[in-house]
Design a protein around this motif. Structure first.
Motif, PDB file in Angstrom:
ATOM      1  N   ARG A 199       0.819  -1.210   0.000  1.00 25.39           N
ATOM      2  CA  ARG A 199       0.000   0.000   0.000  1.00 25.39           C
ATOM      3  C   ARG A 199       0.852   1.259   0.000  1.00 25.39           C
ATOM      4  NH1 ARG A 199      -3.613  -2.750   4.713  1.00 25.39           N
ATOM      5  NH2 ARG A 199      -4.914  -4.086   3.346  1.00 25.39           N
ATOM      6  N   ALA A 200       2.037   1.147   0.590  1.00 23.16           N
ATOM      7  CA  ALA A 200       2.914   2.315   0.586  1.00 23.16           C
ATOM      8  C   ALA A 200       3.400   2.628  -0.822  1.00 23.16           C
ATOM      9  CB  ALA A 200       4.102   2.059   1.515  1.00 23.16           C
ATOM     10  N   ARG A 201       3.538   1.602  -1.643  1.00 19.87           N
ATOM     11  CA  ARG A 201       3.994   1.827  -3.012  1.00 19.87           C
ATOM     12  C   ARG A 201       2.862   2.318  -3.920  1.00 19.87           C
ATOM     13  NH1 ARG A 201       8.664  -2.452  -4.749  1.00 19.87           N
ATOM     14  NH2 ARG A 201       9.840  -2.414  -2.792  1.00 19.87           N
ATOM     15  N   CYS A 202       1.672   1.856  -3.591  1.00 17.38           N
ATOM     16  CA  CYS A 202       0.547   2.284  -4.437  1.00 17.38           C
ATOM     17  C   CYS A 202      -0.710   2.290  -3.605  1.00 17.38           C
ATOM     18  CB  CYS A 202       0.403   1.349  -5.646  1.00 17.38           C
ATOM     19  SG  CYS A 202      -0.935   1.844  -6.760  1.00 17.38           S
ATOM     20  N   ALA A 203      -1.191   3.462  -3.266  1.00 17.84           N
ATOM     21  CA  ALA A 203      -2.382   3.584  -2.428  1.00 17.84           C
ATOM     22  C   ALA A 203      -3.671   3.341  -3.214  1.00 17.84           C
ATOM     23  CB  ALA A 203      -2.419   4.975  -1.781  1.00 17.84           C
ATOM     24  N   GLU A 204      -3.591   3.239  -4.582  1.00 22.52           N
ATOM     25  CA  GLU A 204      -4.788   3.096  -5.405  1.00 22.52           C
ATOM     26  C   GLU A 204      -5.226   1.649  -5.567  1.00 22.52           C
ATOM     27  OE1 GLU A 204      -3.814   4.930  -9.064  1.00 22.52           O
ATOM     28  OE2 GLU A 204      -3.597   6.936  -8.189  1.00 22.52           O
ATOM     29  N   LEU A 205      -4.503   0.720  -4.985  1.00 19.61           N
ATOM     30  CA  LEU A 205      -4.857  -0.690  -5.143  1.00 19.61           C
ATOM     31  C   LEU A 205      -6.185  -0.989  -4.469  1.00 19.61           C
ATOM     32  CD1 LEU A 205      -1.418  -2.441  -4.435  1.00 19.61           C
ATOM     33  CD2 LEU A 205      -2.541  -2.108  -6.658  1.00 19.61           C
ATOM     34  N   THR A 206      -7.003  -1.767  -5.184  1.00 14.70           N
ATOM     35  CA  THR A 206      -8.276  -2.208  -4.603  1.00 14.70           C
ATOM     36  C   THR A 206      -8.043  -3.501  -3.851  1.00 14.70           C
ATOM     37  OG1 THR A 206      -8.866  -3.509  -6.534  1.00 14.70           O
ATOM     38  CG2 THR A 206      -9.515  -1.181  -6.535  1.00 14.70           C
ATOM     39  N   LYS A 207      -9.093  -3.962  -3.141  1.00 16.71           N
ATOM     40  CA  LYS A 207      -8.980  -5.215  -2.415  1.00 16.71           C
ATOM     41  C   LYS A 207      -8.768  -6.374  -3.384  1.00 16.71           C
ATOM     42  CE  LYS A 207     -11.466  -3.999   1.774  1.00 16.71           C
ATOM     43  NZ  LYS A 207     -10.269  -4.161   2.606  1.00 16.71           N
ATOM     44  N   SER A 208      -9.419  -6.291  -4.575  1.00 18.86           N
ATOM     45  CA  SER A 208      -9.205  -7.351  -5.575  1.00 18.86           C
ATOM     46  C   SER A 208      -7.761  -7.345  -6.038  1.00 18.86           C
ATOM     47  CB  SER A 208     -10.149  -7.155  -6.765  1.00 18.86           C
ATOM     48  OG  SER A 208     -11.488  -7.232  -6.328  1.00 18.86           O
ATOM     49  N   ASP A 209      -7.193  -6.115  -6.229  1.00 16.93           N
ATOM     50  CA  ASP A 209      -5.784  -6.023  -6.625  1.00 16.93           C
ATOM     51  C   ASP A 209      -4.879  -6.633  -5.541  1.00 16.93           C
ATOM     52  OD1 ASP A 209      -6.594  -4.738  -8.914  1.00 16.93           O
ATOM     53  OD2 ASP A 209      -6.275  -2.711  -8.079  1.00 16.93           O
ATOM     54  N   GLU A 210      -5.190  -6.355  -4.300  1.00 13.97           N
ATOM     55  CA  GLU A 210      -4.366  -6.886  -3.206  1.00 13.97           C
ATOM     56  C   GLU A 210      -4.416  -8.409  -3.170  1.00 13.97           C
ATOM     57  OE1 GLU A 210      -4.716  -3.189   0.005  1.00 13.97           O
ATOM     58  OE2 GLU A 210      -5.736  -5.098   0.396  1.00 13.97           O
ATOM     59  N   LEU A 211      -5.654  -8.958  -3.407  1.00 11.00           N
ATOM     60  CA  LEU A 211      -5.762 -10.413  -3.436  1.00 11.00           C
ATOM     61  C   LEU A 211      -4.908 -11.003  -4.545  1.00 11.00           C
ATOM     62  CD1 LEU A 211      -9.527 -11.154  -2.750  1.00 11.00           C
ATOM     63  CD2 LEU A 211      -7.582 -11.873  -1.376  1.00 11.00           C
ATOM     64  N   LEU A 212      -4.976 -10.352  -5.731  1.00  7.79           N
ATOM     65  CA  LEU A 212      -4.188 -10.839  -6.862  1.00  7.79           C
ATOM     66  C   LEU A 212      -2.694 -10.756  -6.551  1.00  7.79           C
ATOM     67  CD1 LEU A 212      -4.248 -11.927  -9.731  1.00  7.79           C
ATOM     68  CD2 LEU A 212      -4.306  -9.561 -10.573  1.00  7.79           C
ATOM     69  N   CYS A 213      -2.249  -9.659  -5.944  1.00  9.33           N
ATOM     70  CA  CYS A 213      -0.818  -9.502  -5.590  1.00  9.33           C
ATOM     71  C   CYS A 213      -0.391 -10.549  -4.557  1.00  9.33           C
ATOM     72  CB  CYS A 213      -0.564  -8.105  -5.044  1.00  9.33           C
ATOM     73  SG  CYS A 213      -0.698  -6.796  -6.273  1.00  9.33           S
ATOM     74  N   MET A 214      -1.280 -10.831  -3.580  1.00 11.49           N
ATOM     75  CA  MET A 214      -0.928 -11.823  -2.561  1.00 11.49           C
ATOM     76  C   MET A 214      -0.777 -13.197  -3.183  1.00 11.49           C
ATOM     77  SD  MET A 214      -3.018 -10.801   0.920  1.00 11.49           S
ATOM     78  CE  MET A 214      -4.577 -10.431   0.172  1.00 11.49           C
ATOM     79  N   LEU A 215      -1.669 -13.535  -4.136  1.00 10.07           N
ATOM     80  CA  LEU A 215      -1.580 -14.844  -4.774  1.00 10.07           C
ATOM     81  C   LEU A 215      -0.337 -14.961  -5.637  1.00 10.07           C
ATOM     82  CD1 LEU A 215      -5.338 -15.316  -5.680  1.00 10.07           C
ATOM     83  CD2 LEU A 215      -4.029 -16.610  -3.985  1.00 10.07           C
ATOM     84  N   ILE A 216       0.000 -13.833  -6.341  1.00  9.29           N
ATOM     85  CA  ILE A 216       1.244 -13.852  -7.135  1.00  9.29           C
ATOM     86  C   ILE A 216       2.446 -14.048  -6.208  1.00  9.29           C
ATOM     87  CG2 ILE A 216       2.743 -12.439  -8.576  1.00  9.29           C
ATOM     88  CD1 ILE A 216       0.188 -11.169  -9.771  1.00  9.29           C
ATOM     89  N   HIS A 217       2.422 -13.385  -5.011  1.00 15.50           N
ATOM     90  CA  HIS A 217       3.530 -13.515  -4.046  1.00 15.50           C
ATOM     91  C   HIS A 217       3.639 -14.941  -3.516  1.00 15.50           C
ATOM     92  CE1 HIS A 217       6.482 -12.095  -1.170  1.00 15.50           C
ATOM     93  NE2 HIS A 217       5.813 -12.710  -0.186  1.00 15.50           N
ATOM     94  N   LEU A 218       2.496 -15.649  -3.492  1.00 18.63           N
ATOM     95  CA  LEU A 218       2.501 -17.043  -3.056  1.00 18.63           C
ATOM     96  C   LEU A 218       2.860 -17.998  -4.186  1.00 18.63           C
ATOM     97  CD1 LEU A 218      -0.689 -17.069  -0.789  1.00 18.63           C
ATOM     98  CD2 LEU A 218       1.701 -17.157  -0.045  1.00 18.63           C
ATOM     99  N   ASN A 219       3.372 -17.437  -5.288  1.00 16.13           N
ATOM    100  CA  ASN A 219       3.839 -18.232  -6.435  1.00 16.13           C
ATOM    101  C   ASN A 219       2.714 -19.031  -7.109  1.00 16.13           C
ATOM    102  OD1 ASN A 219       6.591 -17.446  -6.141  1.00 16.13           O
ATOM    103  ND2 ASN A 219       6.810 -18.965  -4.485  1.00 16.13           N
ATOM    104  N   GLN A 220       1.510 -18.467  -7.107  1.00 14.43           N
ATOM    105  CA  GLN A 220       0.395 -19.099  -7.815  1.00 14.43           C
ATOM    106  C   GLN A 220       0.454 -18.660  -9.297  1.00 14.43           C
ATOM    107  OE1 GLN A 220      -2.209 -21.119  -6.124  1.00 14.43           O
ATOM    108  NE2 GLN A 220      -0.414 -21.114  -4.731  1.00 14.43           N
ATOM    109  N   ASN A 221       0.278 -19.638 -10.211  1.00 12.70           N
ATOM    110  CA  ASN A 221       0.281 -19.271 -11.635  1.00 12.70           C
ATOM    111  C   ASN A 221      -1.115 -18.778 -12.048  1.00 12.70           C
ATOM    112  OD1 ASN A 221      -1.363 -21.554 -12.067  1.00 12.70           O
ATOM    113  ND2 ASN A 221       0.456 -22.859 -12.355  1.00 12.70           N
ATOM    114  N   THR A 222      -1.245 -18.457 -13.308  1.00 10.00           N
ATOM    115  CA  THR A 222      -2.498 -17.852 -13.793  1.00 10.00           C
ATOM    116  C   THR A 222      -3.677 -18.791 -13.604  1.00 10.00           C
ATOM    117  OG1 THR A 222      -1.274 -16.562 -15.418  1.00 10.00           O
ATOM    118  CG2 THR A 222      -3.641 -16.828 -15.815  1.00 10.00           C
ATOM    119  N   ASP A 223      -3.500 -20.070 -13.943  1.00  2.82           N
ATOM    120  CA  ASP A 223      -4.598 -21.020 -13.784  1.00  2.82           C
ATOM    121  C   ASP A 223      -5.000 -21.147 -12.319  1.00  2.82           C
ATOM    122  OD1 ASP A 223      -4.645 -21.457 -16.484  1.00  2.82           O
ATOM    123  OD2 ASP A 223      -3.375 -23.250 -16.392  1.00  2.82           O
ATOM    124  N   GLU A 224      -3.996 -21.235 -11.436  1.00  2.64           N
ATOM    125  CA  GLU A 224      -4.306 -21.404 -10.014  1.00  2.64           C
ATOM    126  C   GLU A 224      -4.991 -20.170  -9.453  1.00  2.64           C
ATOM    127  OE1 GLU A 224      -0.661 -24.427  -8.685  1.00  2.64           O
ATOM    128  OE2 GLU A 224      -0.341 -22.250  -8.723  1.00  2.64           O
TER     129      GLU A 224
END
Length: 699
Positions: free
Chosen positions: A635-660
Motif C-alpha cells: 500500500r505504501a507503493r501504491c495507495a490506489e490498489l483495490t482489495k481485488s488487486d491486493e488479493l491478486l498480488c498476494m496470490l502472485i507472491h505465493l507463487n500461484q500461476n495464472t490457472d491457479e
C-alpha cells in the motif's frame, strides 16, 4: 610440669610400637589364622571336612605370603636383578603395604636381604635413586626397631660402612650415618664415640634433602644422649637451613619444632619462639596438615609460653596441640592433658586441673598396649598426687593416697624422681610425720642444688622454711634463710629477664597475629568476592540459558504458527481451486447435453464461485501472520490498489500461476491477465520489468 617429649621422638606413643612414619597410618588387620579362629567360633557346627579345607587354605595363603620375596616377578627380585631406582621405588611401595598390614617382620626380612646384597653401582636416575635409598633406610630402621632387631640393623649398616660400600658410603653416606646413629646406644664406648665424631665431622651433603634428614636425626640423637647443646644445636641449625633451601621432608614442622625445643632448653627463648612461630605459619598455610610434628610444635609452644608466664597463650597452644593429637588418634594426648592440668594449677583453677587429670587418665585407658597404658596412668596419678599435696588444705583426706602413689613413683629407678621424693617428704610432714618427711625434703633440695634447678630449689626452700617454722626448728630456719634470700633474688632476676623476653615475644606474637588476621581478612574478602563472582556468573549463565531457551521456544512457536497459517492458506486456496475446477468440469459435461434451456439453467447454477467474505478474511489473516510487512509495503507503493488487486498480488507472491489464481478467485484466465495488466500500470512498470519480481521485493 614441663611438656614431656618422648625419649624416642618418632616412635609410636602406645607401647614400644613402631617408629612413626608420618606418611603411613598403621592399621592392624587380623592374620589368616585369626580369621580361621573367628570362623570356628561363629560356626561351631561346621563339618570336619570344611575345617580341614579352611586350615589348608589358610596354610597355603600364609605360605604364599611368606614366599613373596622368592617370587621372581616381585620387586625384591627385580631390584636384585636390575638394581634401578624404579625397582627400589617398587620395593619401598611393597614394604609400605606390609607396614599397613602390620607385617614389619616381612619388611625387615626383605630389607635385610636387600642391604646385605646392595649393588655397588645401582642404575637409574641419580636423584630418584638417592631419595629412594633414604626411604629404604628409614623403613629398614623402623622395622628393626619394631621387631627389636636394632642390633641386626646396626651390624648390617656398620658392615656396609666399614667395607666402604661404593654407593652407600658415597652418594648416600649421610643417610647411612644418620640411621647408624639412631641404632647406636651411646654408652661411652669407643665405637659409639667414634661414630659420634664421624657424624659431627661430616661436611654438608650435596643435596638439601639428605642434608636436612641427616642433621635432624643426628641432632636428635646427640640431645637424646645428653651431649652438650654446643653440639646438637648447630647440627639442628644445619637441618633448618637445608629445609629453607628446599629440602623435602614428610613432616617439616618436626624440623622447626625440634629447633625451637632445643633453643628453649638452653634459654634462647626468643630464637625458640621465632622458630616455633615459623612452624605455626607453615601449618596455617597448609590446612588439613595431620603430622605428628604439629603436636610437638604446639606442645613446645605451650611449654615456652608457660615458661615465660604467658598462661593464656600457653592454654591456647595446648588446646591446638590437643586438637592435633585427636586428629592423630590421640597420640601424646595423655602428656598434653597432664600439661594442661598443671597450667590450670598454676592459674589457681584447681577444679579445671582435676578435670584435665581425669581426661589424661581416660586417654591412657584408651591405649591398646595395656602395659604402656598402666605406665602412663601411674605418671598421671603421680602428678595428681603432687597436686593433692600442694593443695592439702582443700583435700586433707587425700594425703594417705597421695603418699602411696608417690612411694610407687619413687621406686622407679629408670628416671629422675627428685620432685616426687620432695613431695613425698612434704606429704609425710603434712600428714603428721615431720621427722620422716623433713629429711626427705632436705635430701631432695640438695639434689635440686646439685642439678642447678633454681626454680625447683626456690620452691623447695620455701616449703622447708614453712616446715621449719611450724616445727620450731629455728636454727635450721636461720641457716637456710640467707640461702633462700640469695636464691630468691637470683630467681627474681631471671623472672624479670623472662618477663622482658615474654613482653617482646607477646609483642611479636601480637604483631604476627595482627598480620595473620589482616591476611586472613584479605583472603576471606577475596574468597567472598570470588564466591560472589561465581554466584553472579552462575546467575548470568542461568539467565542467559533461560533467555536462549525462551528464544528457542519462541522461535519454535513462531515457526509452528507460520506453518499453521501456511497450511491454512494452502487449505483455503486448494479448497477454492478444487471447487472451481469441479464447476468447470461440470460445465464442460453439460455442454454435451441436448437441451439448451436446461443447460443454461444449470450453467447459471455452476458459475465459478468467488472467495466468500469469511474465507477472504481468514485468508488475509493467515497471510498477514506469515508476511506481516507485505500489505503495508504494498500500500505504501501504491495507495490506489483495490482489495481485488491486493488479493491478486498476494496470490502472485505465493507463487500461484495464472490457472491457479483463476481457480482460487473464481474468475477467468483472461480476467487474471487483465488484472495483472491493471496492477502493472498502477505500479508504473515498464514492459520489460517482471511483475512477479517486483512483488517479490515488496517489504
Amino acid at each position: 610440669m614441663p611438656f614431656h617429649r618422648n625419649k624416642y621422638r618418632g616412635v609410636r606413643a602406645a607401647g614400644k610400637g613402631k617408629p612413626i612414619d608420618d606418611s603411613i597410618d598403621f592399621v592392624r588387620f587380623p592374620t589368616v589364622f585369626a580369621n580361621v579362629r573367628l570362623l570356628l567360633s561363629k560356626k561351631k557346627m561346621m563339618k570336619k571336612q570344611m575345617l580341614v579345607f579352611a586350615l589348608a587354605g589358610a596354610f597355603i595363603a600364609f605360605t604364599a605370603c611368606r614366599r613373596t620375596a622368592e617370587d621372581p616377578s616381585s620387586p625384591t627380585a627385580g631390584w636384585e636383578n636390575r638394581g634401578t631406582d624404579k625397582t627400589l621405588k617398587a620395593l619401598n611401595r611393597e614394604c609400605r603395604t606390609l607396614y599397613e598390614a602390620d607385617r614389619t617382620d616381612s619388611a625387615f626380612t626383605i630389607y635385610s636381604r636387600i642391604f646385605r646384597n646392595f649393588p655397588a653401582s645401582p642404575a637409574g636416575n641419580r636423584d630418584s635413586l638417592r631419595a629412594e635409598t633414604g626411604i629404604a633406610l628409614q623403613y629398614f630402621y623402623n622395622s628393626s626397631y619394631y621387631e627389636n632387631k636394632e642390633e641386626v640393623f646396626k651390624q648390617i649398616t656398620d658392615s656396609l660402612a666399614h667395607t666402604r660400600h661404593p654407593y652407600l658410603t658415597g652418594p648416600c653416606l649421610h643417610y647411612l650415618t644418620a640411621y647408624r646413629c639412631l641404632a647406636t646406644r651411646f654408652t661411652g664406648d669407643g665405637d659409639s664415640e667414634a661414630l659420634l665424631r664421624e657424624a659431627a665431622s661430616l661436611p654438608p651433603a650435596g643435596d638439601a634433602t639428605q642434608e636436612m634428614i641427616f642433621a635432624h636425626l643426628v641432632a636428635r640423637t646427640l640431645q637424646r644422649y645428653s651431649r652438650p647443646a654446643e653440639q646438637y644445636i648447630p647440627m639442628q641449625q644445619r637441618a633448618v637451613r637445608a629445609f629453607r633451601a628446599g629440602g623435602q621432608f614428610e613432616d617439616p614442622t618436626d624440623i622447626l619444632s625440634q629447633m625451637g625445643y632445643f633453643y628453649n632448653r638452653t634459654g634462647q627463648y626468643e630464637k625458640g619462639a621465632e622458630c616455633l612461630q615459623e612452624g605455626v605459619d607453615y601449618l596455617r598455610s597448609h590446612p588439613g596438615y595431620k603430622k605428628i610434628g604439629a603436636i610437638y610444635l604446639y606442645g613446645d609452644l605451650s611449654n615456652l609460653y608457660a615458661r615465660l608466664g604467658m598462661s593464656d597463650k600457653a592454654l591456647e597452644a595446648n588446646a591446638s596441640a590437643i586438637q592435633a593429637s585427636r586428629e592423630r588418634n590421640g597420640l601424646l594426648l595423655t602428656d598434653l592433658f597432664r600439661m594442661r592440668g598443671n597450667l590450670f594449677d598454676e592459674l589457681g583453677q584447681t577444679d579445671s586441673a582435676l578435670v584435665c587429670f581425669e581426661e589424661a587418665l581416660r586417654a591412657a585407658a584408651a591405649i591398646a598396649d595395656k602395659a604402656r597404658a598402666e605406665s602412663l596412668a601411674d605418671g598421671i596419678r603421680s602428678d595428681r598426687a603432687i597436686f593433692m599435696v600442694d593443695h592439702s588444705e582443700r583435700f586433707p583426706g587425700a594425703l594417705p593416697e597421695a603418699i602411696a602413689l608417690l612411694q610407687k613413683s619413687c621406686a622407679d629407678t629408670l628416671r629422675d624422681t627428685t620432685t616426687e621424693q620432695f613431695m613425698l617428704g612434704l606429704a609425710f610432714a603434712k600428714n603428721g610425720d615431720p621427722g620422716k618427711g623433713i629429711p626427705m625434703m632436705e635430701e631432695a633440695a640438695r639434689e635440686f642444688a646439685a642439678q642447678q634447678f633454681d626454680e625447683n630449689l626456690d620452691h623447695a626452700y620455701g616449703e622447708l622454711m614453712k616446715m621449719y617454722a611450724s616445727q620450731g626448728l629455728n636454727d635450721k630456719l636461720a641457716t637456710l634463710f640467707p640461702h633462700f634470700i640469695a636464691l630468691r633474688d637470683s630467681v627474681r632476676k631471671e623472672d624479670k629477664i623472662r618477663a622482658t623476653i615474654a613482653a617482646n615475644i607477646r609483642y611479636e606474637t601480637g604483631r604476627k597475629e595482627q598480620e595473620n588476621r589482616v591476611l586472613t581478612a584479605e583472603v576471606a574478602l577475596k574468597e567472598r568476592s570470588l564466591v560472589y563472582m561465581h554466584i553472579i556468573l552462575i546467575l548470568a549463565g542461568c539467565l542467559l540459558a533461560g533467555a536462549v531457551a525462551y528464544l528457542f521456544q519462541r522461535r519454535r512457536m513462531h515457526r509452528e504458527e507460520q506453518e499453521m497459517h501456511r497450511r491454512q492458506l494452502n487449505g483455503l486456496l486448494s479448497a477454492q481451486q478444487e471447487l472451481n475446477r469441479r464447476n468447470e468440469q461440470l460445465s464442460f459435461e453439460l455442454e454435451q447435453a441436448v437441451h439448451n434451456e436446461t443447460i443454461d439453467h444449470v450453467r447459471q447454477k455452476l458459475d465459478p464461485t468467488l472467495l466468500s467474505g469469511e474465507d477472504e478474511k481468514r485468508f488475509r489473516q493467515s497471510f498477514a501472520a506469515l508476511y506481516p510487512r507485505y500489505l503495508p509495503g504494498l500500500r505504501a507503493r501504491c495507495a490506489e490498489l483495490t482489495k481485488s488487486d491486493e488479493l491478486l498480488c498476494m496470490l502472485i507472491h505465493l507463487n500461484q500461476n495464472t490457472d491457479e489464481i483463476a481457480l482460487a478467485l473464481g474468475i477467468s484466465r483472461a480476467s487474471v491477465n487483465s488484472g495483472r495488466s491493471r496492477i502493472r500500470k498502477k505500479f508504473g512498470l515498464r514492459k520489460e520489468e517482471s511483475l512477479e519480481a517486483y512483488l517479490e521485493n515488496v517489504d
